[in-house]
Design an enzyme around this catalytic site. Structure first.
Site, short mmCIF file in Angstrom:
data_model
loop_
_atom_site.label_atom_id
_atom_site.label_comp_id
_atom_site.label_asym_id
_atom_site.label_seq_id
_atom_site.Cartn_x
_atom_site.Cartn_y
_atom_site.Cartn_z
N GLY A 1 -51.00 -13.68 -8.90
CA GLY A 1 -50.66 -13.91 -7.51
C GLY A 1 -49.40 -14.74 -7.37
O GLY A 1 -48.52 -14.45 -6.54
N LYS B 1 -61.25 -1.38 -17.91
CA LYS B 1 -60.52 -1.82 -19.11
C LYS B 1 -60.78 -3.29 -19.40
O LYS B 1 -60.68 -3.73 -20.55
CB LYS B 1 -59.03 -1.52 -18.97
CG LYS B 1 -58.35 -2.17 -17.76
CD LYS B 1 -57.84 -3.56 -18.02
CE LYS B 1 -57.30 -4.19 -16.75
NZ LYS B 1 -56.86 -5.59 -16.95
N LYS C 1 -59.12 -6.62 -9.92
CA LYS C 1 -59.63 -5.49 -10.70
C LYS C 1 -61.09 -5.73 -11.04
O LYS C 1 -61.40 -6.61 -11.85
CB LYS C 1 -58.81 -5.31 -11.97
CG LYS C 1 -57.34 -5.02 -11.73
CD LYS C 1 -56.56 -4.98 -13.03
CE LYS C 1 -55.09 -4.67 -12.79
NZ LYS C 1 -54.30 -4.66 -14.04
N GLU D 1 -62.69 -11.26 -15.47
CA GLU D 1 -63.27 -10.28 -14.56
C GLU D 1 -64.22 -9.34 -15.29
O GLU D 1 -65.21 -8.87 -14.73
CB GLU D 1 -62.16 -9.46 -13.88
CG GLU D 1 -61.30 -10.24 -12.91
CD GLU D 1 -61.94 -10.40 -11.54
OE1 GLU D 1 -63.19 -10.40 -11.44
OE2 GLU D 1 -61.18 -10.54 -10.56
N ASN E 1 -59.76 -11.49 -20.99
CA ASN E 1 -60.95 -10.75 -21.39
C ASN E 1 -61.00 -10.53 -22.91
O ASN E 1 -62.06 -10.67 -23.52
CB ASN E 1 -60.98 -9.41 -20.65
CG ASN E 1 -61.18 -9.59 -19.15
OD1 ASN E 1 -62.25 -9.95 -18.69
ND2 ASN E 1 -60.12 -9.37 -18.38
#
Length: 334
Positions: A13, A193, A108, A283, A258
């Site tokens: 962001g 993903k 996402k 996420e 991730n």
């Protein structure tokens, strides 16, 4: 020049806020954390989520975006909020939006409680508002993009004209923006993903080597396509920027949160401990909850994602994960 409100001052962001400012737009950035807002405002740097990158002094940092929406008229609103917190932001927007605007989402994921994609959440919460909707997704880690390293990204919307407006807003000499109309496929590629990257990180943490990781990613893409088919996505989308491109960067990069989570799990750390120690949000560790419900409810054959959920939330060992994947019934590749 366009007037843009960015809701969320994480790494991406902040990066996009600065990019849009340098593209000549009038940009206002709101971040939930007051201390982060103050640091960006005073030091022109996000030392928490994007350290080492000097931000334009023209970038405006705001404390109350709802009040601002009533005082200013924005052309674009960029949603840079983690997907599990998006509904609260949207509810606030609905009470303040009295004019047409283009909503751009970069979060996402899939909402856990509803199993809905982010466009569905936006449609539900902004029902009755006058807006166009699109997403920006692809292989663009903020750490590299903020240094103006050549990158490419996808602007997707069911309306091509909307995608083209987003394309023109962000495109410059170091970010090449493509357009697409398969919104479902672009959303799923970006969301799933993140889950696959955790599995890839596990292979790294266990030092399984290149062969293992290549097999994992290839078969993981196959599962993403299968899930996409259930939703009606175009399979070729998963071989583009929002699919294969995003998979490559997220499953291999040192910047990937991730992949980092998976790597630390492979080294023996516990999930709760890893997540607590991170500045940003993984996420994938949240999306896998919704994805697992979808796989079970719709009886979708997705062994990698199924085993990943068991490791994260049912205390299955990593050794069992890879044994279960390697010992399944033999079959044709396609």
């Amino acid at each position: 020049m366009s007037k843009v409100l960015v809701l969320g001052g994480g790494g991406f962001g902040t990066c996009l806020s600065n990019l849009l400012t340098e593209n000549g737009n009038d940009v206002y950035l709101w971040e939930y954390n007051e201390k982060v807002r103050d640091v960006i405002r005073k030091e022109h740097e996000n030392t928490v989520f994007l350290p080492g990158i000097k931000l334009s002094e023209k970038l405006k940092v705001v404390d109350e975006y709802q009040k601002l929406l009533g005082e200013e008229k924005f052309d674009f609103i960029l949603l840079a909020t983690p997907c599990q917190f998006l509904r609260g932001i949207l509810k606030n927007l609905k009470t303040s939006l009295t004019y047409k605007v283009i909503i751009i989402n970069i979060a996402k994921g899939i909402e856990i409680a509803s199993k809905k994609r982010m466009s569905e959440v936006v449609e539900e919460e902004l029902d009755g508002c006058d807006y166009e909707y699109g997403i920006l997704t692809g292989p663009t880690h903020a750490e590299d993009l903020a240094k103006k390293m050549p990158s490419a990204i996808l602007a997707a919307s069911v309306n091509l004209e909307t995608a083209e407006k987003i394309q023109k807003l962000f495109n410059n000499d170091y970010l090449r923006v493509y357009t697409g109309t398969d919104l479902i496929g672009a959303e799923l590629g970006g969301a799933l993903k993140n889950c696959l990257a955790i599995a890839a990180g596990m292979a790294d943490g266990l030092e399984l080597g290149d062969n293992s990781k290549a097999a994992l990613l290839t078969r993981g893409i196959n599962e993403i396509i299968r899930i996409g088919e259930y939703y009606g996505a175009d399979p070729k989308t998963f071989f583009g920027l929002s699919g294969l491109g995003d998979i490559i960067v997220t499953c291999t990069s040192k910047h990937s949160r991730n992949r980092f989570v998976g790597e630390q799990l492979g080294k023996g750390r516990k999930l709760a401990e890893i997540l607590e120690s991170m500045n940003g949000i993984s996420e994938g560790s949240e999306t896998i909850k919704a994805l697992h419900n979808i796989i079970v409810d719709e009886n979708i054959n997705a062994p990698i994602f199924t085993e990943l959920y068991k490791v994260l939330y049912e205390d299955e060992t990593l050794e069992n994960l890879f044994y279960n994947l390697m010992s399944r019934k033999l079959k044709s590749e396609f």
